[in-house]
Enzyme design. Structure first.
Site, mmCIF file in Angstrom:
data_model
loop_
_atom_site.group_PDB
_atom_site.id
_atom_site.type_symbol
_atom_site.label_atom_id
_atom_site.label_comp_id
_atom_site.label_asym_id
_atom_site.label_seq_id
_atom_site.Cartn_x
_atom_site.Cartn_y
_atom_site.Cartn_z
ATOM 1 N N ASP A 280 35.723 -19.216 42.970
ATOM 2 C CA ASP A 280 35.008 -19.202 41.694
ATOM 3 C C ASP A 280 35.722 -20.077 40.436
ATOM 4 O OD1 ASP A 280 37.557 -17.598 41.787
ATOM 5 O OD2 ASP A 280 36.298 -16.025 42.433
ATOM 6 N N ASP B 114 38.433 -2.667 42.194
ATOM 7 C CA ASP B 114 37.206 -1.888 42.233
ATOM 8 C C ASP B 114 36.366 -2.289 43.428
ATOM 9 O OD1 ASP B 114 36.526 -4.410 41.562
ATOM 10 O OD2 ASP B 114 35.265 -4.092 39.698
ATOM 11 N N HIS C 193 36.122 -5.655 44.436
ATOM 12 C CA HIS C 193 35.238 -6.876 44.257
ATOM 13 C C HIS C 193 36.148 -7.883 45.174
ATOM 14 C CE1 HIS C 193 37.946 -7.820 40.683
ATOM 15 N NE2 HIS C 193 38.030 -8.929 41.245
ATOM 16 N N GLU D 125 31.356 -8.415 41.619
ATOM 17 C CA GLU D 125 31.308 -6.876 41.016
ATOM 18 C C GLU D 125 30.595 -5.914 41.885
ATOM 19 O OE1 GLU D 125 34.057 -6.923 39.415
ATOM 20 O OE2 GLU D 125 34.179 -8.068 37.624
#
Length: 259
Positions: free
Chosen positions: A66, A135, A137, A142
């Site tokens: 990314d 979380d 990801h 996300e």
């Protein structure tokens, strides 16, 4: 999915490096390179093996997962800079062999498509290294990301920006948008290695490995992968319900099977 519970982060780093080394020694390889703090121990171990044991990256290519939108490649927290600083400049990748997303591209959607084509033209990812967010990801996919998503622009959650603020001078400097390989893109890697370290990642690891397949925990998509290895230290494994089973099966794994 194979879950391997190891005593500490050093053991995790050595095992992840073993997987990458085995693939490198078989010939030309395409590596998917994660950023963040999780893979740093693995990269340090690979650098050591390159310097002390002759492990070569000369026939390898690298594709980071990314990139922040809006950060120039020269910015110290751009992922192109991070990958150079943490691994690429310390081993013998050929010039131009480590690719990257252009966070300053005028057309981010076109840049995402270009990156997808570049991965395909390289023959696809052989080994994809992944960290996991608190979380759940992976990459910057996300919660509620499409499980079939491709490389695209994403808006970061407030939690992810807060988690990443430690790399910047202030939270205000953390970009709100990123370009990231999608979950569908990640699933096309031939071998995925997910690393989880520390108690803060325990809930996410448990949800990814033992929870339902759900967009709420993007890493759970790896339950569908044909060759996924999950490497966790004891702290990250602390909320798994079946640790004894994972340890039992790994302890009795035939040597010829490898990773």
């Amino acid at each position: 999915m194979e879950i391997i519970v190891l005593p500490d982060s050093d053991a995790v780093a050595r095992t992840a490096a073993d997987i990458i080394e085995e693939r490198l020694r078989r010939g030309p390889a395409v590596l998917g390179l994660a950023t963040g703090s999780t893979p740093l121990g693995t990269y340090r171990e690979l650098i050591r093996r390159h310097r002390e044991e002759g492990l070569s990256f000369a026939q390898a290519q690298g594709f980071p997962l990314d990139e922040y939108v809006g950060l120039p490649a020269s910015h110290p927290q751009s992922y192109r800079s991070v990958i150079r600083d943490e691994i690429a400049d310390h081993v013998d990748f050929a010039p131009g062999a480590v690719h990257g997303l252009d966070g300053e591209a005028a057309d981010p959607a076109a840049e995402a498509d270009r990156y997808e084509r570049a991965i395909a033209e390289a023959g696809g990812i052989d080994v994809q290294i992944l960290g996991i967010g608190t979380d759940g990801h992976i990459g910057f996919n996300e919660p509620m990301s499409s499980l079939a998503s491709r490389t695209r622009i994403k808006t970061l959650t407030a939690q992810t920006r807060q988690d990443n603020a430690r790399f910047f001078d202030s939270l205000d400097e953390v970009p709100e948008h990123v370009l990231t390989q999608g979950l569908g893109t990640i699933l096309e890697a031939r071998h995925v290695v997910l690393i989880g370290l520390g108690k803060a990642k325990a809930a996410a690891i448990a949800a990814a490995v033992e929870g339902p397949l759900a967009a709420l925990c993007p890493a759970s998509v790896l339950q569908l992968h044909r060759h996924a290895t999950v490497l966790v230290d004891e702290a990250a494994a602390s909320r798994l319900a079946h640790t004894e089973y994972y340890q039992y099966t790994f302890g009795r794994k035939p040597a010829w099977q490898g990773f």
